[in-house]
Write a protein that holds these residues in place. Structure first.
Motif, PDB file in Angstrom:
ATOM      1  N   VAL A  37       0.865  -1.184   0.000  1.00 18.12           N
ATOM      2  CA  VAL A  37       0.000   0.000   0.000  1.00 18.12           C
ATOM      3  C   VAL A  37       0.900   1.233   0.000  1.00 18.12           C
ATOM      4  O   VAL A  37       1.957   1.236   0.634  1.00 18.12           O
ATOM      5  N   GLY A  85     -11.409  -2.783  -3.134  1.00 13.97           N
ATOM      6  CA  GLY A  85     -10.857  -1.441  -3.024  1.00 13.97           C
ATOM      7  C   GLY A  85      -9.463  -1.308  -3.611  1.00 13.97           C
ATOM      8  O   GLY A  85      -8.931  -0.201  -3.698  1.00 13.97           O
ATOM      9  N   PHE A 134      -2.062   5.069   2.414  1.00 10.26           N
ATOM     10  CA  PHE A 134      -3.016   4.035   2.808  1.00 10.26           C
ATOM     11  C   PHE A 134      -2.437   3.108   3.867  1.00 10.26           C
ATOM     12  O   PHE A 134      -2.886   1.968   4.002  1.00 10.26           O
ATOM     13  N   SER A 139      -8.008   3.918   6.235  1.00  8.63           N
ATOM     14  CA  SER A 139      -7.966   4.549   4.913  1.00  8.63           C
ATOM     15  C   SER A 139      -8.309   3.568   3.792  1.00  8.63           C
ATOM     16  O   SER A 139      -8.450   3.971   2.642  1.00  8.63           O
ATOM     17  N   ARG A 140      -8.454   2.293   4.124  1.00  7.65           N
ATOM     18  CA  ARG A 140      -8.777   1.265   3.121  1.00  7.65           C
ATOM     19  C   ARG A 140      -9.751   0.249   3.719  1.00  7.65           C
ATOM     20  O   ARG A 140      -9.460  -0.955   3.780  1.00  7.65           O
ATOM     21  N   ASP A 177     -12.469  -1.148   2.684  1.00  5.58           N
ATOM     22  CA  ASP A 177     -12.975  -2.228   1.826  1.00  5.58           C
ATOM     23  C   ASP A 177     -12.031  -3.428   1.815  1.00  5.58           C
ATOM     24  O   ASP A 177     -12.459  -4.573   1.615  1.00  5.58           O
ATOM     25  N   GLY A 178     -10.742  -3.151   2.011  1.00  3.04           N
ATOM     26  CA  GLY A 178      -9.762  -4.224   1.968  1.00  3.04           C
ATOM     27  C   GLY A 178      -9.648  -5.018   3.257  1.00  3.04           C
ATOM     28  O   GLY A 178      -8.976  -6.050   3.288  1.00  3.04           O
ATOM     29  N   TRP A 215      -6.591  -2.278  -2.401  1.00  8.52           N
ATOM     30  CA  TRP A 215      -5.477  -2.265  -1.438  1.00  8.52           C
ATOM     31  C   TRP A 215      -5.767  -3.226  -0.296  1.00  8.52           C
ATOM     32  O   TRP A 215      -6.895  -3.287   0.150  1.00  8.52           O
TER      33      TRP A 215
END
Length: 255
Positions: free
Chosen positions: A124, A205, A128, A133-134, A136-137, A207
């Motif tokens: 990342v 996402g 991130f 900040s991520r 979805d991952g 990441w």
């Protein structure tokens, strides 16, 4: 006649320190060449192991339950493992990707068999780094990971120390990562290696970006070895010319 003899003696005495310096430099150059040849053989073995491992079909780490004990000996072996990510214990290892500064995300996976395995989920960018900040991952629920077996690393001579308080790591420090988790029984449940997740399928996402394993291993050690051996040979030629010149001397024409 006495003056000529004294001159020759002075020229001869001057050869001794030059010879010693040449001998030392020659030995160092040859030793460096030999070291590069050793590195060449090691690198050829590594490349062969990677190529051999990548040709194999992914093997389940827990089928049978103790399959991982043998598979851990085959670095770069494709494997599969199922379980749930323990995202609250992810660790961040400093890395770059095509010149971009960022982090490899190492997340422990609690396997279906009840063991724990650190998975390098991928790269990342620095922006991130934090899980928030991520979102979805941060996959919840059961997952199946495909990846490559990787052995724990060692701290290099120029690598900074780890900083568990800031969650900053600079090498594949399995022991340090386990200790920093603070999970009871983690030591006895942990598989003693890592798995680098492959690029596909991509994480939600985008990441972390899987496929972080470096497989294009450069191998220029033969070139480096020949360079050192060539320099050693050149040094002998130069020293030989120096000796010949000193012993021959420069004679002025007599009247």
């Amino acid at each position: 006649m006495a003056e000529d003899t004294a001159g020759k003696s002075a020229r001869t005495r001057g050869l001794v320190p030059a010879a010693l310096a040449t001998l030392v430099a020659f030995a160092i150059m040859v030793a460096l060449g030999n070291w590069q040849m050793e590195r060449l053989h090691w690198k050829e073995g590594l490349v062969a192991a990677i190529e051999s491992g990548l040709k194999k079909e992914p093997a389940p780490l827990e089928d049978p339950a103790d399959a991982w004990k043998e598979l851990r000996k085959e670095e770069y072996r494709p494997v599969t493992v199922s379980g749930r990510f323990l995202h609250e214990h992810e660790r961040h290892l400093f890395a770059t990707d095509h010149g971009q500064m960022g982090w490899h995300i190492y997340t422990p996976l609690e396997t279906e068999g009840g063991r724990i395995l650190f998975v390098n989920r991928g790269f990342v960018p620095d922006a991130f780094k934090e899980p928030a900040s991520r979102p979805d991952g941060q996959i919840a629920g059961p997952v199946t990971v495909k990846g490559l077996v990787r052995a724990p690393g060692v701290q290099g001579s120029f690598e900074p120390d780890r900083d568990p308080a800031k969650n900053v790591w600079h090498w594949r420090d399995l022991a340090g990562m386990i200790a920093s988790m603070g999970v009871e029984g983690a030591w006895t449940r942990m598989m003693p290696f890592f798995v680098d997740a492959v690029a596909e399928p991509a994480n939600p996402g985008g990441w972390p970006k899987g496929g972080a394993t470096r497989l294009d291993i450069p191998n220029r050690h033969l070139e480096y070895a020949l360079t050192w051996y060539g320099l050693a040979g050149t040094l002998l030629v130069v020293f030989g010319a120096f000796v010949w010149t000193r012993l021959r001397g420069e004679r002025s024409p007599r009247a």
